[in-house]
Design a protein around this motif. Structure first.
Motif, PDB file in Angstrom:
ATOM      1  N   ALA A 176       0.829  -1.205   0.000  1.00  0.00           N
ATOM      2  CA  ALA A 176       0.000   0.000   0.000  1.00  0.00           C
ATOM      3  C   ALA A 176       0.866   1.259   0.000  1.00  0.00           C
ATOM      4  CB  ALA A 176      -0.932  -0.008   1.212  1.00  0.00           C
ATOM      5  N   GLN A 177       1.950   1.213   0.768  1.00  0.00           N
ATOM      6  CA  GLN A 177       2.862   2.358   0.806  1.00  0.00           C
ATOM      7  C   GLN A 177       3.472   2.611  -0.570  1.00  0.00           C
ATOM      8  OE1 GLN A 177       6.207   1.823   3.416  1.00  0.00           O
ATOM      9  NE2 GLN A 177       7.020   3.861   3.049  1.00  0.00           N
ATOM     10  N   LEU A 178       3.887   1.539  -1.243  1.00  0.00           N
ATOM     11  CA  LEU A 178       4.473   1.693  -2.584  1.00  0.00           C
ATOM     12  C   LEU A 178       3.451   2.222  -3.579  1.00  0.00           C
ATOM     13  CD1 LEU A 178       6.734  -1.479  -2.819  1.00  0.00           C
ATOM     14  CD2 LEU A 178       7.462   0.886  -2.562  1.00  0.00           C
ATOM     15  N   PHE A 179       2.198   1.714  -3.499  1.00  0.00           N
ATOM     16  CA  PHE A 179       1.146   2.223  -4.377  1.00  0.00           C
ATOM     17  C   PHE A 179       0.902   3.702  -4.135  1.00  0.00           C
ATOM     18  CE2 PHE A 179      -0.958  -2.140  -5.072  1.00  0.00           C
ATOM     19  CZ  PHE A 179      -0.392  -2.253  -6.336  1.00  0.00           C
ATOM     20  N   LYS A 180       0.867   4.103  -2.853  1.00  0.00           N
ATOM     21  CA  LYS A 180       0.646   5.512  -2.504  1.00  0.00           C
ATOM     22  C   LYS A 180       1.761   6.379  -3.083  1.00  0.00           C
ATOM     23  CE  LYS A 180       0.001   8.538   1.470  1.00  0.00           C
ATOM     24  NZ  LYS A 180       0.037   8.663   2.931  1.00  0.00           N
ATOM     25  N   GLU A 181       3.005   5.920  -2.958  1.00  0.00           N
ATOM     26  CA  GLU A 181       4.140   6.677  -3.508  1.00  0.00           C
ATOM     27  C   GLU A 181       4.045   6.775  -5.025  1.00  0.00           C
ATOM     28  OE1 GLU A 181       7.633   4.699  -2.042  1.00  0.00           O
ATOM     29  OE2 GLU A 181       7.282   5.340   0.034  1.00  0.00           O
ATOM     30  N   GLN A 182       3.640   5.672  -5.679  1.00  0.00           N
ATOM     31  CA  GLN A 182       3.494   5.697  -7.133  1.00  0.00           C
ATOM     32  C   GLN A 182       2.398   6.670  -7.555  1.00  0.00           C
ATOM     33  OE1 GLN A 182       2.882   1.606  -8.434  1.00  0.00           O
ATOM     34  NE2 GLN A 182       4.841   1.648  -9.486  1.00  0.00           N
ATOM     35  N   ILE A 183       1.274   6.661  -6.826  1.00  0.00           N
ATOM     36  CA  ILE A 183       0.167   7.569  -7.155  1.00  0.00           C
ATOM     37  C   ILE A 183       0.621   9.010  -7.002  1.00  0.00           C
ATOM     38  CG2 ILE A 183      -2.078   8.386  -6.310  1.00  0.00           C
ATOM     39  CD1 ILE A 183      -2.750   5.400  -5.747  1.00  0.00           C
ATOM     40  N   GLU A 184       1.359   9.308  -5.922  1.00  0.00           N
ATOM     41  CA  GLU A 184       1.856  10.677  -5.716  1.00  0.00           C
ATOM     42  C   GLU A 184       2.806  11.081  -6.841  1.00  0.00           C
ATOM     43  OE1 GLU A 184       3.579  10.672  -1.820  1.00  0.00           O
ATOM     44  OE2 GLU A 184       1.632  10.551  -0.812  1.00  0.00           O
ATOM     45  N   ASN A 185       3.668  10.174  -7.264  1.00  0.00           N
ATOM     46  CA  ASN A 185       4.586  10.472  -8.365  1.00  0.00           C
ATOM     47  C   ASN A 185       3.825  10.704  -9.662  1.00  0.00           C
ATOM     48  OD1 ASN A 185       6.858  10.271  -6.753  1.00  0.00           O
ATOM     49  ND2 ASN A 185       7.232   8.123  -7.241  1.00  0.00           N
ATOM     50  N   LEU A 186       2.802   9.869  -9.919  1.00  0.00           N
ATOM     51  CA  LEU A 186       2.018  10.025 -11.151  1.00  0.00           C
ATOM     52  C   LEU A 186       1.213  11.327 -11.126  1.00  0.00           C
ATOM     53  CD1 LEU A 186       0.829   6.356 -11.719  1.00  0.00           C
ATOM     54  CD2 LEU A 186       2.483   7.638 -13.086  1.00  0.00           C
ATOM     55  N   LYS A 187       0.682  11.696  -9.948  1.00  0.00           N
ATOM     56  CA  LYS A 187      -0.044  12.961  -9.848  1.00  0.00           C
ATOM     57  C   LYS A 187       0.884  14.153 -10.099  1.00  0.00           C
ATOM     58  CE  LYS A 187      -3.881  11.634  -6.845  1.00  0.00           C
ATOM     59  NZ  LYS A 187      -4.502  11.795  -5.531  1.00  0.00           N
ATOM     60  N   ALA A 188       2.087  14.079  -9.554  1.00  0.00           N
ATOM     61  CA  ALA A 188       3.064  15.149  -9.789  1.00  0.00           C
ATOM     62  C   ALA A 188       3.407  15.226 -11.271  1.00  0.00           C
ATOM     63  CB  ALA A 188       4.317  14.898  -8.953  1.00  0.00           C
ATOM     64  N   LYS A 189       3.564  14.073 -11.909  1.00  0.00           N
ATOM     65  CA  LYS A 189       3.863  14.044 -13.347  1.00  0.00           C
ATOM     66  C   LYS A 189       2.684  14.601 -14.147  1.00  0.00           C
ATOM     67  CE  LYS A 189       5.719  10.916 -16.829  1.00  0.00           C
ATOM     68  NZ  LYS A 189       6.153   9.546 -17.111  1.00  0.00           N
TER      69      LYS A 189
END
Length: 185
Positions: A143-156
């Motif tokens: 879940a932590q990795l998914f959250k980090e990926q979502i934050e990175n994708l939102k920033a992108k």
């Protein structure tokens, strides 16, 4: 001038013997110092003259070096791989390690769902709770990795939207500029 080979035997002339002792002692102490400095070695040299006078060199504390030497010599004397006590101790250690390996392999098989027939109810309950704990830990990390990926994708996404907006503005201003240039004056 080439040195001749010195015959190694006791020098009979007392004065010559004393001069040779002094020169060779100084050379030995100098070489000991060089070995210590060049190779970062712990060096200790003790020399007694014929009259019993002490000459010494130590790259560190002489007493500590002597004590270290004594401990090393005592370890070498006490270590005798042919003794029955030593062999017995090694056999005991090997047996302990073998039991630990067997226990770890059995535990691993149980985690994989194998060899469960031989487990008691308590063992199965313990295994169940350990698996649930492990599963919670894995899911939390996932879940932590998914959250980090979502934050990175939102920033992108924000960056790409800003870039798209900038490019649209540039395109609009270029179109307006061309339109103005094409108008007859």
């Amino acid at each position: 001038m080439v040195r001749g080979k010195v015959e190694l035997k006791r020098i009979e002339n007392t004065t010559s013997r004393q001069v040779t002792f002094t020169k060779r002692r100084n050379g030995l102490l100098k070489k000991s110092c060089e070995l210590s400095v060049l190779c970062d070695a712990e060096v200790a040299v003790i020399v007694f003259s014929q009259k019993g006078k002490l000459y010494e060199f130590s790259s560190s504390n002489m007493q500590e070096t002597i004590e270290r030497y004594r401990e090393h010599v005592n370890m070498d004397r006490s270590y005798n791989p042919n003794t029955e006590v030593h062999n017995q101790k090694l056999k005991q250690e090997a047996a302990i390690i073998k039991r630990e390996i067997e226990q770890l392999e059995a535990s691993q098989r149980r985690f994989l769902g194998q060899d469960l027939v031989s487990c008691s109810l308590d063992e199965l309950s313990e295994l169940d709770s350990r698996l649930e704990h492990t599963l919670r830990t894995v899911r939390a990390r996932k879940a932590q990795l998914f959250k980090e990926q979502i934050e990175n994708l939102k920033a992108k996404e924000r960056y790409l939207l800003e870039e798209n907006s900038r490019l649209c503005q540039e395109n609009t201003s270029l179109c307006q500029k061309r339109y103005v240039e094409m108008q007859p004056q």
